[in-house]
Every structure is written in structure tokens, then in C-alpha cells.
Design a protein around this motif. Structure first.
Motif, PDB file in Angstrom:
ATOM      1  N   ASP A 195       0.839  -1.208   0.000  1.00  0.00           N
ATOM      2  CA  ASP A 195       0.000   0.000   0.000  1.00  0.00           C
ATOM      3  C   ASP A 195       0.871   1.255   0.000  1.00  0.00           C
ATOM      4  O   ASP A 195       0.519   2.264  -0.624  1.00  0.00           O
ATOM      5  CB  ASP A 195      -0.927   0.011   1.217  1.00  0.00           C
ATOM      6  N   GLU A 196       1.997   1.196   0.697  1.00  0.00           N
ATOM      7  CA  GLU A 196       2.888   2.347   0.745  1.00  0.00           C
ATOM      8  C   GLU A 196       3.434   2.682  -0.646  1.00  0.00           C
ATOM      9  O   GLU A 196       3.590   3.856  -0.995  1.00  0.00           O
ATOM     10  CB  GLU A 196       4.044   2.078   1.711  1.00  0.00           C
ATOM     11  N   GLN A 197       3.699   1.659  -1.446  1.00  0.00           N
ATOM     12  CA  GLN A 197       4.172   1.887  -2.810  1.00  0.00           C
ATOM     13  C   GLN A 197       3.063   2.467  -3.695  1.00  0.00           C
ATOM     14  O   GLN A 197       3.337   3.288  -4.568  1.00  0.00           O
ATOM     15  CB  GLN A 197       4.719   0.588  -3.403  1.00  0.00           C
ATOM     16  N   ILE A 198       1.838   2.038  -3.458  1.00  0.00           N
ATOM     17  CA  ILE A 198       0.705   2.617  -4.194  1.00  0.00           C
ATOM     18  C   ILE A 198       0.574   4.098  -3.830  1.00  0.00           C
ATOM     19  O   ILE A 198       0.392   4.953  -4.703  1.00  0.00           O
ATOM     20  CB  ILE A 198      -0.609   1.871  -3.874  1.00  0.00           C
ATOM     21  N   ARG A 212       1.569  10.163  -4.866  1.00  0.00           N
ATOM     22  CA  ARG A 212       2.359  11.349  -4.523  1.00  0.00           C
ATOM     23  C   ARG A 212       3.231  11.790  -5.696  1.00  0.00           C
ATOM     24  O   ARG A 212       3.346  12.980  -5.981  1.00  0.00           O
ATOM     25  CB  ARG A 212       3.238  11.062  -3.295  1.00  0.00           C
ATOM     26  N   PHE A 213       3.846  10.825  -6.363  1.00  0.00           N
ATOM     27  CA  PHE A 213       4.692  11.149  -7.512  1.00  0.00           C
ATOM     28  C   PHE A 213       3.872  11.811  -8.610  1.00  0.00           C
ATOM     29  O   PHE A 213       4.287  12.823  -9.192  1.00  0.00           O
ATOM     30  CB  PHE A 213       5.364   9.881  -8.045  1.00  0.00           C
ATOM     31  N   ALA A 214       2.707  11.244  -8.898  1.00  0.00           N
ATOM     32  CA  ALA A 214       1.855  11.791  -9.960  1.00  0.00           C
ATOM     33  C   ALA A 214       1.441  13.223  -9.661  1.00  0.00           C
ATOM     34  O   ALA A 214       1.506  14.104 -10.529  1.00  0.00           O
ATOM     35  CB  ALA A 214       0.615  10.909 -10.150  1.00  0.00           C
ATOM     36  N   VAL A 215       1.035  13.485  -8.432  1.00  0.00           N
ATOM     37  CA  VAL A 215       0.597  14.831  -8.059  1.00  0.00           C
ATOM     38  C   VAL A 215       1.765  15.820  -8.081  1.00  0.00           C
ATOM     39  O   VAL A 215       1.615  16.974  -8.499  1.00  0.00           O
ATOM     40  CB  VAL A 215      -0.075  14.806  -6.665  1.00  0.00           C
ATOM     41  N   ALA A 216       2.941  15.351  -7.679  1.00  0.00           N
ATOM     42  CA  ALA A 216       4.095  16.247  -7.603  1.00  0.00           C
ATOM     43  C   ALA A 216       4.699  16.571  -8.964  1.00  0.00           C
ATOM     44  O   ALA A 216       5.190  17.681  -9.179  1.00  0.00           O
ATOM     45  CB  ALA A 216       5.167  15.637  -6.698  1.00  0.00           C
ATOM     46  N   HIS A 217       4.627  15.629  -9.909  1.00  0.00           N
ATOM     47  CA  HIS A 217       5.417  15.779 -11.132  1.00  0.00           C
ATOM     48  C   HIS A 217       4.620  15.846 -12.430  1.00  0.00           C
ATOM     49  O   HIS A 217       5.227  15.973 -13.495  1.00  0.00           O
ATOM     50  CB  HIS A 217       6.441  14.645 -11.217  1.00  0.00           C
ATOM     51  N   THR A 218       3.302  15.780 -12.364  1.00  0.00           N
ATOM     52  CA  THR A 218       2.498  15.897 -13.578  1.00  0.00           C
ATOM     53  C   THR A 218       2.218  17.372 -13.851  1.00  0.00           C
ATOM     54  O   THR A 218       1.829  18.111 -12.940  1.00  0.00           O
ATOM     55  CB  THR A 218       1.171  15.131 -13.437  1.00  0.00           C
ATOM     56  N   PRO A 219       2.396  17.828 -15.095  1.00  0.00           N
ATOM     57  CA  PRO A 219       2.158  19.249 -15.381  1.00  0.00           C
ATOM     58  C   PRO A 219       0.690  19.633 -15.279  1.00  0.00           C
ATOM     59  O   PRO A 219      -0.201  18.775 -15.344  1.00  0.00           O
ATOM     60  CB  PRO A 219       2.668  19.402 -16.823  1.00  0.00           C
ATOM     61  N   SER A 220       0.448  20.922 -15.117  1.00  0.00           N
ATOM     62  CA  SER A 220      -0.918  21.438 -15.049  1.00  0.00           C
ATOM     63  C   SER A 220      -0.971  22.797 -15.732  1.00  0.00           C
ATOM     64  O   SER A 220       0.033  23.514 -15.790  1.00  0.00           O
ATOM     65  CB  SER A 220      -1.375  21.565 -13.589  1.00  0.00           C
ATOM     66  N   ALA A 221      -2.127  23.136 -16.249  1.00  0.00           N
ATOM     67  CA  ALA A 221      -2.299  24.405 -16.949  1.00  0.00           C
ATOM     68  C   ALA A 221      -1.985  25.573 -16.027  1.00  0.00           C
ATOM     69  O   ALA A 221      -2.474  25.636 -14.897  1.00  0.00           O
ATOM     70  CB  ALA A 221      -3.734  24.523 -17.464  1.00  0.00           C
TER      71      ALA A 221
END
Length: 200
Positions: free
Chosen positions: A26-29, A34-43
Motif C-alpha cells: 500500500d505504501e508503494q501505491i 504522490r509522484f503523480a501529483v508532484a510531477h504531472t504538469p498542469s495548466a
């Protein structure tokens, strides 16, 4: 299994037969989220995407809620087929990611940049879509199968109430995931040459 980005994107598919096992902790999930929220671009670097990760009983509760909602509004015959699909494809999985967009951020951008105010809701959808692709690809790369579902807006209020989520979060999509039981079917692809124009 660690793949390079090109391989990971190629292997990302929709899986509809899931098991409630997990190939990772679960910690890896949680770290994927966290990675997605931190490193995905946004408008406009708005960082407007919000994720809700439902595991265990919370995951099962969501899909029971979906069934309860649909049972009230569709015919009995249609519900039987829907219930079977939900039970096998979504509820049977290990977890679900809910994708939200924070509307206070969208509205603040509309006020700050009135020339583009009609575009910010659309760009917010683009931002969510990028997060969906990142999470989906990373889950599959970790050994999960997943699909993207849209039972919103039918379930919006019930989900908001159940998990006490902010009213200004707008539900965009649901991503159930679990260990895949079967391989995905053949994917029909239109010729790439018909979808790209190159000028040089």
C-alpha cells in the motif's frame, strides 16, 4: 516490472477482469499517487488536481454505492447487467483512484486572467487527463490492471458525503485497479499516418 517510458505507455491498457490482490505494498501505491501529483504538469501550473485513493473497505464501499445509486434510476433488466459488470470489473479489484479538480483554483484563474476565463474549465480537464495517464501507466508498470470509469455526476453527492470531501472539488473520473485476471483484447488502431501531419 520497470519499463522505460515508451514501453510503459505502450503496455497501458484497459483491464476489466480484476482480482483483489496487490503486487506491491500500500505504501508503494501511495508513493505512485504522490509522484503523480508532484510531477504531472498542469495548466498555468495551477496544480488543481486532487486524488482520493480508496483501498480495502473504502474501495468496496464506493462500488456498492455506485450499485445502490444505479439501482434507483435504471430498469431492473439493465441493472442486472450493470451489477455483474461492476462486481467483476470494478468492485473485485484492489483499489480505486478518484480524480477531482479543485474549482476554487479554476475560478481564481478565471478572475486573474479574464481574457481566457472560458478556457480554464477546459484546461482543468486537460490537467486531470494528464494525471490520469500518469497514474494509470504507473499502476500498470507496477503490475496492476486498471480502467477509467465515469459514473459522475450520478454518484457525486453520495461520494462527497461518504468521505466528507470538499464541495469545491469536482469529480472527473474513477480508476478501479487490481491484479489482472485476463489479458486485454486486441486494440484496434487507425493508421498513425492518418492522424499525424509533418511539415519540415
Amino acid at each position: 516490472m520497470e519499463r522505460n517510458l515508451k514501453e510503459a505507455l505502450k503496455h497501458r491498457r484497459s483491464y476489466y477482469a480484476l482480482d483483489s490482490q496487490s503486487p506491491i505494498s500500500d505504501e508503494q501505491i501511495e508513493e505512485i499517487m504522490r509522484f503523480a501529483v508532484a510531477h504531472t504538469p498542469s495548466a498555468f501550473n495551477s496544480q488543481s488536481t486532487r486524488l482520493v485513493l480508496l483501498l480495502g473497505e473504502h474501495h468496496r464501499k464506493l462500488w456498492k454505492l455506485v450499485k445502490e445509486t444505479l439501482k434507483k434510476i435504471i430498469s431492473e433488466a439493465a441493472y442486472e447487467a450493470t451489477e455483474a459488470k461492476v462486481d467483476k470489473s470494478f468492485l473485485a479489484g484492489y483499489g480505486t483512484v478518484l480524480f477531482y479538480e479543485d474549482q476554487t483554483i479554476v475560478e481564481s484563474l478565471q478572475k486573474a486572467f479574464p481574457l481566457y476565463q472560458d478556457k480554464f474549465p477546459e484546461w482543468s480537464e486537460h490537467t486531470s487527463a494528464m494525471h490520469q495517464l500518469v497514474v494509470w501507466t504507473m499502476l500498470e508498470n507496477a503490475g496492476f490492471g486498471a480502467s477509467l470509469q465515469h459514473y459522475n455526476p450520478l454518484i457525486d453527492l453520495a461520494v462527497q458525503a461518504e468521505w466528507r470531501l470538499p464541495e469545491h472539488w469536482r469529480l472527473i473520473a474513477q480508476m478501479p485497479f487490481g491484479t489482472p485476471l485476463t489479458a486485454p483484447g486486441k486494440k484496434d488502431m487507425h493508421p498513425v499516418e492518418e492522424r499525424i501531419k509533418i511539415f519540415k
